[in-house]
Scaffold this motif. Structure first.
Motif, mmCIF file in Angstrom:
data_model
loop_
_atom_site.group_PDB
_atom_site.id
_atom_site.type_symbol
_atom_site.label_atom_id
_atom_site.label_comp_id
_atom_site.label_asym_id
_atom_site.label_seq_id
_atom_site.Cartn_x
_atom_site.Cartn_y
_atom_site.Cartn_z
ATOM 1 N N ILE A 90 36.440 83.084 41.668
ATOM 2 C CA ILE A 90 35.042 82.714 41.376
ATOM 3 C C ILE A 90 34.220 82.837 42.658
ATOM 4 N N LYS A 91 33.101 83.571 42.586
ATOM 5 C CA LYS A 91 32.284 83.807 43.778
ATOM 6 C C LYS A 91 31.476 82.544 44.109
ATOM 7 N N GLU A 92 31.464 82.182 45.414
ATOM 8 C CA GLU A 92 30.678 81.008 45.844
ATOM 9 C C GLU A 92 29.214 81.392 46.016
ATOM 10 N N GLU A 93 28.329 80.444 45.719
ATOM 11 C CA GLU A 93 26.908 80.725 45.906
ATOM 12 C C GLU A 93 26.230 79.507 46.525
ATOM 13 N N PHE A 94 25.497 79.730 47.620
ATOM 14 C CA PHE A 94 24.749 78.649 48.282
ATOM 15 C C PHE A 94 23.288 79.042 48.392
ATOM 16 N N ARG A 95 22.409 78.065 48.257
ATOM 17 C CA ARG A 95 20.988 78.273 48.551
ATOM 18 C C ARG A 95 20.576 77.152 49.496
ATOM 19 N N ASP A 96 20.143 77.551 50.685
ATOM 20 C CA ASP A 96 19.730 76.586 51.687
ATOM 21 C C ASP A 96 20.809 75.506 51.876
ATOM 22 N N ASP A 97 22.020 75.955 52.006
ATOM 23 C CA ASP A 97 23.180 75.101 52.255
ATOM 24 C C ASP A 97 23.581 74.221 51.060
ATOM 25 N N LEU A 98 22.948 74.421 49.928
ATOM 26 C CA LEU A 98 23.323 73.653 48.733
ATOM 27 C C LEU A 98 24.084 74.568 47.778
ATOM 28 N N ARG A 99 25.247 74.089 47.316
ATOM 29 C CA ARG A 99 26.078 74.917 46.452
ATOM 30 C C ARG A 99 25.482 75.025 45.040
ATOM 31 N N VAL A 100 25.520 76.210 44.491
ATOM 32 C CA VAL A 100 25.170 76.380 43.077
ATOM 33 C C VAL A 100 26.491 76.259 42.314
ATOM 34 N N THR A 101 26.524 75.354 41.324
ATOM 35 C CA THR A 101 27.806 75.071 40.651
ATOM 36 C C THR A 101 27.750 75.475 39.176
ATOM 37 N N SER A 102 28.484 76.531 38.865
ATOM 38 C CA SER A 102 28.560 76.945 37.453
ATOM 39 C C SER A 102 29.550 76.018 36.734
ATOM 40 N N LYS A 103 29.544 76.048 35.390
ATOM 41 C CA LYS A 103 30.493 75.213 34.622
ATOM 42 C C LYS A 103 31.937 75.579 34.962
ATOM 43 N N GLU A 104 32.129 76.889 35.144
ATOM 44 C CA GLU A 104 33.460 77.406 35.468
ATOM 45 C C GLU A 104 33.907 76.883 36.848
ATOM 46 N N ALA A 105 32.954 76.922 37.807
ATOM 47 C CA ALA A 105 33.280 76.467 39.173
ATOM 48 C C ALA A 105 33.545 74.959 39.184
ATOM 49 N N ARG A 309 25.197 72.835 60.747
ATOM 50 C CA ARG A 309 25.826 71.588 60.304
ATOM 51 C C ARG A 309 25.268 70.391 61.079
ATOM 52 N N LEU A 310 25.134 70.554 62.410
ATOM 53 C CA LEU A 310 24.609 69.438 63.203
ATOM 54 C C LEU A 310 23.176 69.093 62.806
ATOM 55 N N MET A 311 22.392 70.119 62.522
ATOM 56 C CA MET A 311 21.000 69.868 62.124
ATOM 57 C C MET A 311 20.940 69.174 60.765
ATOM 58 N N ARG A 312 21.867 69.548 59.872
ATOM 59 C CA ARG A 312 21.903 68.928 58.545
ATOM 60 C C ARG A 312 22.270 67.442 58.692
ATOM 61 N N LEU A 313 23.253 67.166 59.555
ATOM 62 C CA LEU A 313 23.663 65.772 59.769
ATOM 63 C C LEU A 313 22.532 64.983 60.426
ATOM 64 N N THR A 314 21.849 65.627 61.390
ATOM 65 C CA THR A 314 20.735 64.950 62.065
ATOM 66 C C THR A 314 19.635 64.624 61.062
ATOM 67 N N GLU A 315 19.370 65.571 60.183
ATOM 68 C CA GLU A 315 18.315 65.368 59.173
ATOM 69 C C GLU A 315 18.642 64.154 58.292
ATOM 70 N N LYS A 316 19.909 64.068 57.877
ATOM 71 C CA LYS A 316 20.293 62.939 57.007
ATOM 72 C C LYS A 316 20.316 61.630 57.794
ATOM 73 N N ALA A 317 20.708 61.720 59.064
ATOM 74 C CA ALA A 317 20.705 60.518 59.904
ATOM 75 C C ALA A 317 19.273 59.992 60.031
ATOM 76 N N VAL A 318 18.340 60.900 60.239
ATOM 77 C CA VAL A 318 16.929 60.515 60.363
ATOM 78 C C VAL A 318 16.472 59.825 59.076
ATOM 79 N N MET A 319 16.885 60.391 57.951
ATOM 80 C CA MET A 319 16.507 59.808 56.654
ATOM 81 C C MET A 319 17.039 58.371 56.547
ATOM 82 N N ALA A 320 18.306 58.188 56.912
ATOM 83 C CA ALA A 320 18.917 56.854 56.794
ATOM 84 C C ALA A 320 18.264 55.864 57.759
#
Ligand SMILES: CC(C)(COP(=O)(O)OP(=O)(O)OC[C@H]1O[C@@H](n2cnc3c(N)ncnc32)[C@H](O)[C@@H]1OP(=O)(O)O)[C@@H](O)C(=O)NCCC(=O)NCCS
Length: 497
Positions: A90-105, A309-320
């Motif tokens: 099954i081919k993986e698909e991401f948009r802006d670091d977010l996974r697109v999840t089919s029923k099969e996946a 990855r570090l920027m994503r973690l920083t973004e969530k840290a800022v949110m929290a």
């Protein structure tokens, strides 16, 4: 045994007992007290489960709990999902670091998340039943509800979900009973649908909902000061925001995240306004200094991935942090790093902590030396004041520190002092001093030591008032901003924002 001989042990074995272990253990005591009962939300991606250090990291978590921390563990399973999806063709698909999840996946993703759940819970159970970490239960299940991400910018995310509600009361009830709560990236809707949720986001939302004092991401990668090469081990919320906005700007300029070179030495530079005043903070003296930061760590040639990855973690840290969590940490997945981060002054990772709201009066409002005064305000009320005056390269005086009578004993005095210590560090001042006639003890409890008039810088010595006979206290600023952060924690600053 015919005869007993009695002898005194005093004086014997002094070398062993005064060794580094005892010093280290004593040094940890204030941190153990500070973290007693603290709720910590700890996130680890699926790669941590595959890491050779996984077992020791889990043991460290058990020890954290034994030392009185209340733990919520959130796990992701991205590498396991990738492997299983590949095996299933099954081919993986991401948009802006977010996974697109089919029923099969989703079927495969459930298996990956289940695998991680079992690995984590079995490791925790080992500690709980037979190991040193004591006896505790691990609770998992429907501690949060999920809803579909839906269709965004024309992309249908399918079974990818987002957090709808964290069941904070239920989580706290488990923690109060001595359990450890474990959440995976699988969430359920009210109608029983299953969703694949981003675990990094889940951890941040969970930390904010349960009122955690810490959000900790166990992840590889670090930020370096690109000028000095020093690893950046602490940032204020405002600096983290500034880092993110520069990263976003750079990304949009380049059309994508920045990747540079390959190998361990490769760095992707991101500008950080280190120690610059946050949006809410304006400093009368102005000590902002632009620095450039670089991102390091991770596998060779993976600078792009580490940075993202570090920027994503920083973004969530800022949110929290914005939603009330006191501190966020990014700790490397190495044995003992968590313990070092939480129980030593220098730590082992990156600490992001909240800002204080300090606003200056305008020059029209204050007298000639306005630039030396700092005030804490809430709305239009001045709650506190202090001056910070430099003498030569190395010395600065803190004076006139006063908090509004109605607002004392809430940590504002300490907050003002630690803020001024940051100002001092940012302007390379090494020695802070105060002159006081009645508040000596307050300063002594915050690391100042009594000194003499002869210790004052010459200019200040000349203006010393011998009739008033104020006592003089000095504090040497060692260990950088991180040390100020550590002290602040021990001062137990209450409800600063
Ligand atoms: C000293 C002062 C700035 C502290 O401000 P604050 O916001 O109340 O301080 P914090 O909340 O950070 O700390 C409060 C703690 O300090 C203690 N404290 C207050 N004044 C103290 C003093 N003179 N000596 C020792 N401890 C003192 C309080 O009892 C409290 O302790 P607790 O938490 O165990 O109850 C404030 O009391 C004040 O404005 N005092 C009058 C002005 C003054 O003396 N300034 C010093 C000029 S150099």
């Amino acid at each position: 045994m015919d005869a007993l001989r009695v002898r005194s042990l005093s004086g014997e074995g002094d070398e062993e007992t005064s060794g580094s272990f005892v010093d280290l253990f004593r040094g940890c005591a204030p941190y153990i007290r500070a973290h007693l009962g603290a709720i910590m939300v700890i996130h680890m991606g699926g790669e941590v489960v595959e890491d050779p250090n996984f077992t020791s990291i889990m043991d460290d978590l058990g020890l954290l709990r034994l030392l009185g921390a209340r733990l919520v563990i959130v796990t992701g399973a991205r590498p396991q999902m990738s492997t299983l999806l590949q095996q299933a063709g099954i081919k993986e698909e991401f948009r802006d670091d977010l996974r697109v999840t089919s029923k099969e996946a989703l079927k495969v993703i459930k298996a990956a998340a289940g695998f991680v759940r079992i690995e984590v819970e079995s490791a925790l159970s080992r500690g709980a039943r037979g190991g040193a970490a004591g006896d505790f239960h691990v609770a998992g299940g429907n501690f949060f509800s999920a809803q579909p991400v839906g269709v965004r910018d024309g992309v249908d995310y399918g079974c990818t979900g987002e957090v709808r509600k964290v069941e904070a009361d239920r989580i706290r009830a488990q923690l109060n009973e001595g359990g450890v709560v474990h959440l995976t990236c699988i969430g359920y809707s009210g109608s029983g649908e299953v969703f694949n949720v981003n675990s990094v986001d889940l951890a941040a939302k969970c930390a904010a909902s349960v009122g955690a004092s810490k959000l900790i991401y166990i992840a590889d990668g670090y930020l370096e000061d690109a000028t000095t090469g020093e690893i950046i081990n602490s940032m204020r919320l405002s600096e983290a925001r500034s880092l993110l906005s520069r990263y976003e700007k750079k990304k949009s300029n380049n059309g994508e995240a920045v990747a540079a070179g390959s190998g361990a030495g490769a760095m992707a530079a991101v500008d950080v306004e280190k120690d610059s005043p946050p949006a809410e903070v304006e400093m009368a003296g102005g000590v902002a200094a632009d620095k450039e930061a670089a991102v390091g760590g991770g596998s060779a040639g993976d600078v792009h991935g580490v940075e993202q990855r570090l920027m994503r973690l920083t973004e969530k840290a800022v949110m929290a942090l914005t939603q009330g969590v006191s501190r966020a940490h990014v700790v490397p997945p190495t044995s003992g790093a968590l313990l070092q981060e939480l129980y030593t002054r220098d730590g082992a990772g990156l600490l992001i902590s909240r800002d204080m709201i300090l606003v200056p009066r305008t020059p029209e409002q204050l007298e000639a030396d306005i630039n030396e005064f700092f005030v804490i305000t809430r709305d239009e009320t001045v709650l506190g004041v202090a001056f910070f005056k430099r003498y030569g390269q190395d010395h600065a005086e803190v004076g006139c520190l006063a908090i509004h009578r109605d607002y004392r004993k809430r940590g504002w005095g300490e907050a003002m002092l630690s803020y001024l210590e940051r100002v001092a560090l940012a302007s390379s001042v090494k020695h802070l001093f105060v002159l006081s006639t009645v508040t000596m003890q307050w300063f002594v409890e915050r690391g100042f030591r009594e000194s003499q008039v002869s210790d004052l810088p010459p200019e200040r010595r000349e203006s010393y008032n011998w009739e008033r006979m104020s006592k003089i206290y000095h504090k040497t600023l060692g260990g950088g901003v991180r040390a100020v952060d550590a002290e602040e924690l021990l001062w137990d600053v209450r409800g600063m924002i």
